[in-house]
Design a protein around this motif. Structure first.
Motif: not given
Length: 230
Positions: A18-47
């Motif tokens: 999750v952090l790798w995908v978020a880092t690669t898209s932090v400055t170039t693709h805000p939409l990808v970054l937002a969806m990746t952060l949502v994925i990280g949040a769902v993953f953390t809730l499950g954990m």
């Protein structure tokens, strides 16, 4: 490697993707970054849910491992169990097969993570292809067309990163969920063994047998008395 360490490693691997995908898209693709952060949040809730679930399992295993001392009140022993499993254990001791509660969010989260990854990819593709259309419409030369395609294609590659994050976190969460359920299943087997030994006198079936055994001499005595009177 201990099971607890393996679960921690699984969470760390999923979070690293999750952090790798978020880092690669932090400055170039805000939409990808937002969806990746949502994925990280769902993953953390499950954990977090699995962490609470495993904590209950460890407390249950420790309580079952201590067993029931001969002078211990069974009701007091039951009160020492975690609240979430106390009623299920009580029913099982009484002979009512009630399964332990399973995590509610985690099974849904495993599928949700994959769907969020696909959704992020599709949205990224739509935005990227729309950008390519606008760029092509404003370009007349071959050099301009090549330049117009380079940025959308790069963005398209980033858009697929959400699918990578979704699939990776889904696999790790599913693995952690399976290991956690296996721990609870081992506790259930341990409880069955305890019910068949130390807790057997407190089961309803055993109490009924003892009641019938105590009443049998009385019935026989009454039967003999009736025969003697006749």
């Amino acid at each position: 490697m201990k099971k607890n360490d393996f679960i921690t490693l699984s969470y760390a691997l999923g979070l690293a993707v999750v952090l790798w995908v978020a880092t690669t898209s932090v400055t170039t693709h805000p939409l990808v970054l937002a969806m990746t952060l949502v994925i990280g949040a769902v993953f953390t809730l499950g954990m977090l849910e699995l962490r609470r679930y495993r904590k209950e399992t460890l407390e249950l295993a420790g309580h079952l491992g201590s067993g029931l001392v001969s002078n211990t009140d069974p009701e007091q022993w039951l009160m020492g169990l975690p609240d979430e499993v106390q009623m299920a254990v009580r029913h099982q001791i009484e002979g009512i097969r009630v399964p332990f509660a399973l995590p509610a969010f985690t099974p849904y989260g495993v599928g949700l993570l994959v769907m969020l990854g696909m959704l992020g990819t599709f949205l990224g593709m739509v935005v990227t292809l729309n950008g390519a259309v606008f760029a092509l419409e404003g370009s007349n030369s071959v050099q301009g067309m090549r330049a117009a395609f380079s940025e959308p294609v790069r963005g398209l590659g980033l858009a697929f990163g959400t699918s990578v994050a979704g699939v990776a976190t889904s696999a790790m969460l599913g693995l952690m969920s399976s290991l956690s359920r296996r721990e609870r299943a081992l506790c259930a087997l341990q409880l069955d063994g305890l019910i068949g030994q130390q807790l057997r006198p407190f089961s309803l079936a055993h109490q009924r047998q003892e009641t019938l055994r105590a009443e049998r001499p009385k019935v026989q005595l009454e039967s003999r008395s009736e025969e003697h009177m006749s």
